[in-house]
Every structure is written in C-alpha cells, then in structure tokens.
Design an enzyme around this catalytic site. Sequence first.
Site, PDB file in Angstrom:
ATOM      1  N   MET A  61       0.846  -1.204   0.000  1.00  0.00           N
ATOM      2  CA  MET A  61       0.000   0.000   0.000  1.00  0.00           C
ATOM      3  C   MET A  61       0.876   1.247   0.000  1.00  0.00           C
ATOM      4  SD  MET A  61      -2.091   1.371   3.365  1.00  0.00           S
ATOM      5  CE  MET A  61      -3.692   0.644   3.152  1.00  0.00           C
ATOM      6  N   ASN A  62       0.557   2.241  -0.858  1.00  0.00           N
ATOM      7  CA  ASN A  62       1.074   3.582  -0.610  1.00  0.00           C
ATOM      8  C   ASN A  62      -0.079   4.566  -0.567  1.00  0.00           C
ATOM      9  OD1 ASN A  62       1.970   2.906  -3.563  1.00  0.00           O
ATOM     10  ND2 ASN A  62       2.188   5.103  -3.597  1.00  0.00           N
ATOM     11  N   ASP A  63       0.039   5.722  -1.145  1.00  0.00           N
ATOM     12  CA  ASP A  63      -0.853   6.871  -0.906  1.00  0.00           C
ATOM     13  C   ASP A  63      -2.337   6.582  -0.651  1.00  0.00           C
ATOM     14  OD1 ASP A  63       1.490   7.676  -2.056  1.00  0.00           O
ATOM     15  OD2 ASP A  63       0.576   8.684  -3.742  1.00  0.00           O
ATOM     16  N   GLN A  86      -3.220   3.310  -3.100  1.00  0.00           N
ATOM     17  CA  GLN A  86      -2.294   2.766  -4.083  1.00  0.00           C
ATOM     18  C   GLN A  86      -1.924   1.358  -3.625  1.00  0.00           C
ATOM     19  OE1 GLN A  86      -0.544   4.701  -7.083  1.00  0.00           O
ATOM     20  NE2 GLN A  86      -2.763   4.787  -6.813  1.00  0.00           N
ATOM     21  N   PHE A 133      -2.500   5.500 -10.915  1.00  0.00           N
ATOM     22  CA  PHE A 133      -1.832   6.240  -9.855  1.00  0.00           C
ATOM     23  C   PHE A 133      -2.855   7.048  -9.042  1.00  0.00           C
ATOM     24  CE2 PHE A 133       2.939   6.577 -11.207  1.00  0.00           C
ATOM     25  CZ  PHE A 133       3.019   5.194 -11.277  1.00  0.00           C
ATOM     26  N   ARG A 149       0.443  14.387 -12.351  1.00  0.00           N
ATOM     27  CA  ARG A 149      -0.285  13.349 -11.614  1.00  0.00           C
ATOM     28  C   ARG A 149      -0.947  13.840 -10.323  1.00  0.00           C
ATOM     29  NH1 ARG A 149       5.158  12.151 -11.449  1.00  0.00           N
ATOM     30  NH2 ARG A 149       6.194  12.186  -9.412  1.00  0.00           N
ATOM     31  N   GLU A 186       4.226  16.239  -5.420  1.00  0.00           N
ATOM     32  CA  GLU A 186       3.252  15.162  -5.592  1.00  0.00           C
ATOM     33  C   GLU A 186       2.037  15.401  -4.686  1.00  0.00           C
ATOM     34  OE1 GLU A 186       5.653  11.311  -6.936  1.00  0.00           O
ATOM     35  OE2 GLU A 186       5.845  11.622  -4.792  1.00  0.00           O
ATOM     36  N   TRP A 211       9.130   7.047   1.363  1.00  0.00           N
ATOM     37  CA  TRP A 211       9.785   6.292   0.293  1.00  0.00           C
ATOM     38  C   TRP A 211      11.211   5.899   0.668  1.00  0.00           C
ATOM     39  CZ3 TRP A 211       7.150   3.889  -3.143  1.00  0.00           C
ATOM     40  CH2 TRP A 211       5.924   4.400  -3.564  1.00  0.00           C
TER      41      TRP A 211
HETATM   42  C1  FRU Z   1       3.406   9.444  -4.272  1.00  0.00           C
HETATM   43  C2  FRU Z   1       3.329   8.820  -5.642  1.00  0.00           C
HETATM   44  C3  FRU Z   1       2.336   9.569  -6.502  1.00  0.00           C
HETATM   45  C4  FRU Z   1       1.911   8.545  -7.495  1.00  0.00           C
HETATM   46  C5  FRU Z   1       1.913   7.288  -6.676  1.00  0.00           C
HETATM   47  C6  FRU Z   1       2.311   6.060  -7.432  1.00  0.00           C
HETATM   48  O1  FRU Z   1       3.767   8.590  -3.252  1.00  0.00           O
HETATM   49  O2  FRU Z   1       4.605   8.777  -6.226  1.00  0.00           O
HETATM   50  O3  FRU Z   1       2.862  10.745  -7.067  1.00  0.00           O
HETATM   51  O4  FRU Z   1       0.639   8.832  -8.011  1.00  0.00           O
HETATM   52  O5  FRU Z   1       2.804   7.491  -5.611  1.00  0.00           O
HETATM   53  O6  FRU Z   1       2.091   4.910  -6.675  1.00  0.00           O
END
Ligand code: FRU
Length: 494
Positions: free
Chosen positions: A37-39, A55, A98, A167, A223, A306
């Site tokens: 999982m991210n954002d 994500q 994304f 994005r 971002e 990150w």
């Molecule tokens: C931020 C990011 C966003 C992108 C997503 C990709 O953490 O880099 O800019 O949409 O993660 O997973």
Amino acid sequence: MASQTLREARKYEEACEKLIKEAERPAFHLSARIGWMNDPNGFSYYNGVYHMFYQYHPYDSVWGPMHWGHAVSRDLLHWEYLPAALAPDEIYDRDGCFSGSALTLPDGRHLLMYTGVVQERQKNGGTLEIQAQCLAVGDGTDYEKYENNPVLDEKDLPEGSSRFDFRDPKMWQKEDGTYCCVVGNRPADGSGHILLYTSTNGFHWNFKKVFIANHNRFGLMWECPDFFLLDGKGVLLTSPQDMMPQGFEYHNGNGTLCLIGSYDGYTDTFCEESSQSIDYGIDFYAPQTILAPDGRRIMIGWMQNWDTCSTRVSERPLWFGQMSLPRELHVKNGRLYQWPVKELDAMRSGKAAYQNVHVHGTARFAGICGRRVDMELSIRPGSNTMYRKFSIRLAQDEEFYTSLSLRPEESILKIDRKFSGSRRAVIHQRRSLVDCKNGELKLRIILDRFSVEVFVNGGEQAMSATIYTRQEADGISFLADGDVWMDIVKYDLV
Ligand code: FRU
C-alpha cells in the site's frame, strides 16, 4: 463488468488476506489488505460511510503495477475491506492507476479521478511514463472507467510543462456547485508546480491557471497536492520529492509541505504567507483530506516514507504500508494544528492516571504500559532548577524501545526508533523544534501495534513513525536528568 485483470486481483486479495492474522496488522490504522500500500486515494464520505482507496499492489509487498485498494469505515478507525476498485487494464492506464481523488455527483454516483500511466519507449532505449488524468464512475463498490478517458492529458498542459510528471488530481466542489481540481506537474525549471483545472459537470475539465509554483524552493516535483479553506485561510498540502533540509524543517527527503495563505475565490488566487512541514517524524507522506459531514477537515497520510521502505518486519511480509491516524486539522496563528479525530475517544478503556508525580532518574508507574495506547502527558520542571533531559521509552523490553526525548534548553524533541525492530542501517531519528517555555511540554502519544504518533502541545507538531518491535515489548518508562513533575492519563485502545 470488471475486467479480467480486476477480477484476478479481487480473487487474489480475497484468498490471500486470510493468511494474515488479525494480531499481525495494526488494530486501528488501515493497512494493505494484502501486499503493498502507498498513498491514500479517493478519501470521501459517500452513501453514509467513509471511503478510503489506496495505491495498491496486491501481488507483492513492494511497489508494482498500481491498482486501487478499497475500504470503508463508519468511524475512520475500524475499516472493512471492499474489493479492489481499479486495475491497470486499459490502453491509457495499462502501467498503473496512480493516485487521485473522489467526489459525489449530483445524480448520486461516486466519481473517481486518477492518473493513468503508460510507459513510452524513448529513442535512447529507456522508458518514461506518460501520465494523464482519467475518470471512473461507480456505486461505492464497482466502478466503470469513463469512455472518453483520459480527460486531461498533454494538450491540457501549459507551455513548457512535462507530460511525464503530471499526476495526483485532487478534486473538490465549490459553493456554486462547480468543480475544481489541482494536479501536480513539472514546469521547465525542473521543480514542481500545481495546476488548477475547473469543470461544470465533473467530466469536462479546462485548464485555469498555474495555481502555485515551486521555483525550486521546496524540493523538486510536487506530488499529491490538496487545497482547502480552513479557519479563514487557504491551505495547500503537497509532498515534494527530493527536499533539502532547512533548519528543523523538511528532513525526510521525500517530505511534506503545508503552505498557508490567503485565497480569493473569484479569481482562484492563492497567496502563500507561511510554510512548514506537515509531520516532523519519520513516516508520513502524500496526505489527503476530506470535509466530513459535520464540517471537520480530516487528514490521513501514508504512514511511510519512500526512503525508509526498507525498514520492515521481515524481508517478505504479507502486507506492507499503513495509513496514519485520521487527524482533525485547524489553522492557528499561521500554523497547521493536527489532533486525532474524536472517534478515537470511543475506543478508550482501562484508564490509569497520575497527578503531579516526580521523576528523577528512571521511573515506571503501575498500569502505564501497553502497545495500543492513548496517553496524555503534561511535564514541567521542579520548582527551582531546570532539568537537562527528559525521555519516555515506549514499546520497551530488555532489548527494544522507541524513545522520545526532550532537551528543554535547546527546545528539541527527538523521536528515535533505532531499537524498534529494524535490521537496516538507515537513519532512525528526527528532531523537531518545539515550544517548551519554562521546561513545560504537553504530549499526546498514540501507539498501535506498528506505529507511534506524537502530538505536541495540543497539535502544534505531529511526529509519526512506524515500528517493528515484537508485541511483547509493551513497557513504558520515564527518565529525567534532573527533576521533572508530570501528570499522566493513559488509556488502552480496544
Ligand atoms: C506518491 C506517488 C504519486 C503517485 C503514486 C504512485 O507517493 O509517487 O505521485 O501517483 O505514488 O504509486
């Protein structure tokens, strides 16, 4: 009808989440259903529940082709997983769906806007990602991608802007019923700017203006922008990549930035007045906010960074990545304040409280321990001497602890997770400048199984860090070099 790619992801997550026992995940922080999982994405209140998408790479605990995971909650703390909402299954998003956002259309449908990614071969043999904004419409469970995707691509960019870094659309509805959207992008100077788009129906979008430009001041690409009005101010949140530290701000490389300023809604003009980090700990990135039905502005971030993703429970955990606590935001004296949402109070039980206790050397107090804890502390010096240092050790046993330490003369609060279960040689501490006039400081500390979140002086600063310490390490102790007096109120969170 869901595509084959989405159906496979849904089948996979449903089968594999069973491999994770309840006690092996955070208790009240949303974590990946399975895999990575991210954002936070599409954070919204729809049909009477909070929706959080994220994500998501279900098939491994490292970043990969991005899907959107999905969960719902009534209290922002107990989440129920729903089937993955989006998969990279169209020509315009085949290399990833994304980050993006959500809103409710006047006809009751749920609208998602996300960044579709396609790898493009370059003359030198390498590849670059073409990024464009796409829509999907749904009912809170199933979403259909819009037939005219992408709705914003390179032809909607101002002169000199990059189509490779475009994005993370964040939409909102204005009082007059029209829609706005901010998107991160890179102008010719190579740093970031935020573009503003407007729409009357949520489907046709027009470029309005460069909302704000970085000019290489705060990191490079910006971002995950978010913009809202709060307490009479305009607030822009974004997560800049590749930040340089400035004094005690922006120590995380991929950091977070909050700009507070004035906003003119007729011309959509934002004039920044002050800047700060959003979080001063180790793990916090890409936050997104919503306006809750009762008017609160609530923020949730990815409780990870990150640069520290190599810090994990094991080399191949079944899940990786969790969200922060939902935090209610305010602007006071030109600064962003954060406080855990009031829904957390309903989870409190097992109160232990001490008034005006003395700490000199090491101290422990009966009932002050645990790994799912909400603890408020108010500390002050003895009557005629200032203490030199005060520390709290959390998630402690003979081998492990995570510490917070305050040096009142320097006004510095440090969080250190060196002894918190990591086998990696990365930096494990952050320092924040805090207001501790006369040696007084107020802290609220929230522990979940794999995290510590600290709120300083009623929310003036927040510091978040993930920890990987075994769950048996549940001690809490206090150390004073000098004399400290304090009040403690501690609850278990169940
Ligand atoms: C931020 C990011 C966003 C992108 C997503 C990709 O953490 O880099 O800019 O949409 O993660 O997973």
